[in-house]
Motif scaffolding. Structure first.
Motif, PDB file in Angstrom:
ATOM      1  N   SER A  28      38.794  49.644  30.287  1.00  0.00           N
ATOM      2  CA  SER A  28      39.618  48.473  30.025  1.00  0.00           C
ATOM      3  C   SER A  28      38.923  47.186  30.469  1.00  0.00           C
ATOM      4  CB  SER A  28      40.951  48.610  30.785  1.00  0.00           C
ATOM      5  OG  SER A  28      41.700  47.420  30.675  1.00  0.00           O
ATOM      6  N   LEU A  29      39.193  46.132  29.745  1.00  0.00           N
ATOM      7  CA  LEU A  29      38.711  44.807  30.132  1.00  0.00           C
ATOM      8  C   LEU A  29      39.783  44.022  30.887  1.00  0.00           C
ATOM      9  CD1 LEU A  29      36.914  43.764  26.840  1.00  0.00           C
ATOM     10  CD2 LEU A  29      35.833  44.137  29.037  1.00  0.00           C
ATOM     11  N   ASP A  30      40.999  44.539  30.912  1.00  0.00           N
ATOM     12  CA  ASP A  30      42.098  43.822  31.547  1.00  0.00           C
ATOM     13  C   ASP A  30      41.922  43.716  33.054  1.00  0.00           C
ATOM     14  OD1 ASP A  30      43.618  42.936  29.459  1.00  0.00           O
ATOM     15  OD2 ASP A  30      44.950  44.667  29.444  1.00  0.00           O
ATOM     16  N   ASP A  31      42.379  42.604  33.587  1.00  0.00           N
ATOM     17  CA  ASP A  31      42.369  42.352  35.024  1.00  0.00           C
ATOM     18  C   ASP A  31      43.674  42.875  35.603  1.00  0.00           C
ATOM     19  OD1 ASP A  31      42.190  41.396  37.585  1.00  0.00           O
ATOM     20  OD2 ASP A  31      42.335  39.288  37.037  1.00  0.00           O
ATOM     21  N   ASN A  32      43.636  44.035  36.215  1.00  0.00           N
ATOM     22  CA  ASN A  32      44.834  44.611  36.818  1.00  0.00           C
ATOM     23  C   ASN A  32      44.978  44.238  38.289  1.00  0.00           C
ATOM     24  OD1 ASN A  32      45.742  46.001  34.453  1.00  0.00           O
ATOM     25  ND2 ASN A  32      44.029  47.379  34.744  1.00  0.00           N
ATOM     26  N   ILE A  33      44.036  43.476  38.813  1.00  0.00           N
ATOM     27  CA  ILE A  33      44.075  42.994  40.198  1.00  0.00           C
ATOM     28  C   ILE A  33      44.636  41.575  40.231  1.00  0.00           C
ATOM     29  CG2 ILE A  33      42.659  42.450  42.236  1.00  0.00           C
ATOM     30  CD1 ILE A  33      42.717  45.432  41.545  1.00  0.00           C
ATOM     31  N   GLY A  34      44.200  40.730  39.318  1.00  0.00           N
ATOM     32  CA  GLY A  34      44.670  39.355  39.228  1.00  0.00           C
ATOM     33  C   GLY A  34      43.668  38.312  39.684  1.00  0.00           C
ATOM     34  N   HIS A  35      42.664  38.705  40.442  1.00  0.00           N
ATOM     35  CA  HIS A  35      41.728  37.716  40.988  1.00  0.00           C
ATOM     36  C   HIS A  35      40.925  37.000  39.906  1.00  0.00           C
ATOM     37  CE1 HIS A  35      38.291  36.036  43.210  1.00  0.00           C
ATOM     38  NE2 HIS A  35      39.169  35.898  44.187  1.00  0.00           N
ATOM     39  N   GLY A  36      40.372  37.752  38.974  1.00  0.00           N
ATOM     40  CA  GLY A  36      39.589  37.132  37.897  1.00  0.00           C
ATOM     41  C   GLY A  36      40.438  36.197  37.055  1.00  0.00           C
ATOM     42  N   THR A  37      41.674  36.578  36.780  1.00  0.00           N
ATOM     43  CA  THR A  37      42.582  35.744  35.994  1.00  0.00           C
ATOM     44  C   THR A  37      42.881  34.438  36.727  1.00  0.00           C
ATOM     45  OG1 THR A  37      43.547  37.711  34.979  1.00  0.00           O
ATOM     46  CG2 THR A  37      44.836  35.687  34.847  1.00  0.00           C
ATOM     47  N   ILE A  38      43.074  34.517  38.035  1.00  0.00           N
ATOM     48  CA  ILE A  38      43.325  33.302  38.823  1.00  0.00           C
ATOM     49  C   ILE A  38      42.111  32.380  38.786  1.00  0.00           C
ATOM     50  CG2 ILE A  38      43.639  32.452  41.188  1.00  0.00           C
ATOM     51  CD1 ILE A  38      45.481  34.894  41.625  1.00  0.00           C
ATOM     52  N   VAL A  39      40.926  32.942  38.966  1.00  0.00           N
ATOM     53  CA  VAL A  39      39.700  32.128  38.952  1.00  0.00           C
ATOM     54  C   VAL A  39      39.548  31.435  37.600  1.00  0.00           C
ATOM     55  CG1 VAL A  39      37.172  32.220  39.033  1.00  0.00           C
ATOM     56  CG2 VAL A  39      38.527  33.476  40.723  1.00  0.00           C
ATOM     57  N   VAL A  40      39.745  32.171  36.515  1.00  0.00           N
ATOM     58  CA  VAL A  40      39.640  31.567  35.185  1.00  0.00           C
ATOM     59  C   VAL A  40      40.730  30.512  34.997  1.00  0.00           C
ATOM     60  CG1 VAL A  40      39.773  31.998  32.702  1.00  0.00           C
ATOM     61  CG2 VAL A  40      38.472  33.537  34.163  1.00  0.00           C
ATOM     62  N   GLY A  41      41.914  30.735  35.548  1.00  0.00           N
ATOM     63  CA  GLY A  41      42.990  29.752  35.452  1.00  0.00           C
ATOM     64  C   GLY A  41      42.636  28.436  36.109  1.00  0.00           C
ATOM     65  N   VAL A  42      42.051  28.498  37.277  1.00  0.00           N
ATOM     66  CA  VAL A  42      41.636  27.283  37.982  1.00  0.00           C
ATOM     67  C   VAL A  42      40.626  26.507  37.138  1.00  0.00           C
ATOM     68  CG1 VAL A  42      40.359  26.431  39.994  1.00  0.00           C
ATOM     69  CG2 VAL A  42      42.109  28.187  40.291  1.00  0.00           C
ATOM     70  N   ILE A  43      39.768  27.228  36.456  1.00  0.00           N
ATOM     71  CA  ILE A  43      38.712  26.588  35.676  1.00  0.00           C
ATOM     72  C   ILE A  43      39.182  26.170  34.284  1.00  0.00           C
ATOM     73  CG2 ILE A  43      36.447  26.962  34.597  1.00  0.00           C
ATOM     74  CD1 ILE A  43      35.917  28.926  36.991  1.00  0.00           C
ATOM     75  N   ALA A  44      39.857  27.067  33.567  1.00  0.00           N
ATOM     76  CA  ALA A  44      40.035  26.849  32.128  1.00  0.00           C
ATOM     77  C   ALA A  44      41.464  26.925  31.603  1.00  0.00           C
ATOM     78  CB  ALA A  44      39.177  27.871  31.369  1.00  0.00           C
ATOM     79  N   SER A  45      42.467  26.870  32.470  1.00  0.00           N
ATOM     80  CA  SER A  45      43.842  26.910  31.978  1.00  0.00           C
ATOM     81  C   SER A  45      44.099  25.752  31.023  1.00  0.00           C
ATOM     82  CB  SER A  45      44.834  26.829  33.143  1.00  0.00           C
ATOM     83  OG  SER A  45      46.159  26.720  32.640  1.00  0.00           O
ATOM     84  N   GLU A  46      44.758  26.051  29.904  1.00  0.00           N
ATOM     85  CA  GLU A  46      45.090  25.044  28.906  1.00  0.00           C
ATOM     86  C   GLU A  46      46.552  24.610  28.994  1.00  0.00           C
ATOM     87  OE1 GLU A  46      43.962  26.758  25.165  1.00  0.00           O
ATOM     88  OE2 GLU A  46      41.882  26.960  25.752  1.00  0.00           O
ATOM     89  N   ASN A  47      47.289  25.144  29.958  1.00  0.00           N
ATOM     90  CA  ASN A  47      48.693  24.803  30.136  1.00  0.00           C
ATOM     91  C   ASN A  47      48.796  23.426  30.779  1.00  0.00           C
ATOM     92  OD1 ASN A  47      51.238  24.559  31.689  1.00  0.00           O
ATOM     93  ND2 ASN A  47      51.647  26.563  30.813  1.00  0.00           N
ATOM     94  N   GLU A  48      49.528  22.500  30.146  1.00  0.00           N
ATOM     95  CA  GLU A  48      49.607  21.131  30.644  1.00  0.00           C
ATOM     96  C   GLU A  48      50.244  21.031  32.023  1.00  0.00           C
ATOM     97  OE1 GLU A  48      51.066  18.275  27.859  1.00  0.00           O
ATOM     98  OE2 GLU A  48      49.820  19.070  26.249  1.00  0.00           O
ATOM     99  N   GLU A  49      51.113  21.968  32.373  1.00  0.00           N
ATOM    100  CA  GLU A  49      51.748  21.944  33.687  1.00  0.00           C
ATOM    101  C   GLU A  49      50.831  22.468  34.784  1.00  0.00           C
ATOM    102  OE1 GLU A  49      55.572  23.814  33.649  1.00  0.00           O
ATOM    103  OE2 GLU A  49      56.194  22.720  31.864  1.00  0.00           O
ATOM    104  N   CYS A  50      49.775  23.153  34.393  1.00  0.00           N
ATOM    105  CA  CYS A  50      48.827  23.716  35.361  1.00  0.00           C
ATOM    106  C   CYS A  50      47.440  23.742  34.720  1.00  0.00           C
ATOM    107  CB  CYS A  50      49.278  25.118  35.761  1.00  0.00           C
ATOM    108  SG  CYS A  50      48.331  25.802  37.121  1.00  0.00           S
ATOM    109  N   LEU A  51      46.943  22.553  34.396  1.00  0.00           N
ATOM    110  CA  LEU A  51      45.684  22.414  33.665  1.00  0.00           C
ATOM    111  C   LEU A  51      44.487  22.745  34.545  1.00  0.00           C
ATOM    112  CD1 LEU A  51      44.899  21.445  30.792  1.00  0.00           C
ATOM    113  CD2 LEU A  51      44.544  19.177  31.777  1.00  0.00           C
TER     114      LEU A  51
END
Length: 118
Positions: A28-51
């Motif tokens: 699987s390529l999915d992040d089941n831990i959450g750390h990678g998703t958080i790191v990518v969110g800090v860098i590349a989130s497209e959500n205007e409330e949490c850009l």
């Protein structure tokens, strides 16, 4: 930008410009831990409330840690060499652990980082 981590959640609504690769022995390529998703969110989130600070960045998520938070130097170095060979502009290593002083890892990361920074 290359992100070396636990992967990224494939169904996350805040990211659209993500390319994912798996360097582990998991299927699987999915992040089941959450750390990678958080790191990518800090860098590349497209959500205007949490850009993220670079929402237009093309992200390459390098899945180098398993769901058990295990990684091997060989997996990491293979992924790292690929990122360098394909001329990624930025390499993010928001990682740590007991093997952070593994000599092949340290020589590769520190040596290549010094060469790239010049």
């Amino acid at each position: 930008m290359a992100i070396f981590d636990t992967g990224i959640r494939s169904d996350h609504p805040h990211f659209h410009n993500i390319k994912r690769t798996n360097w582990t022995n998991e299927n699987s390529l999915d992040d089941n831990i959450g750390h990678g998703t958080i790191v990518v969110g800090v860098i590349a989130s497209e959500n205007e409330e949490c850009l993220g600070f670079a929402p237009d960045t093309e992200i390459y998520a390098f899945h180098v840690f398993t769901d058990s938070q295990v990684s091997y130097t060989s997996w990491f170095l293979d992924a790292f060499n690929y990122a360098i060979a394909t001329e990624m502009d930025v390499l993010n290593l928001s990682i740590g652990g007991p093997d952070n002083m593994d000599l092949p890892f340290v020589e590769k990361v520190v040596g290549d980082a010094n060469a790239l920074i010049l």
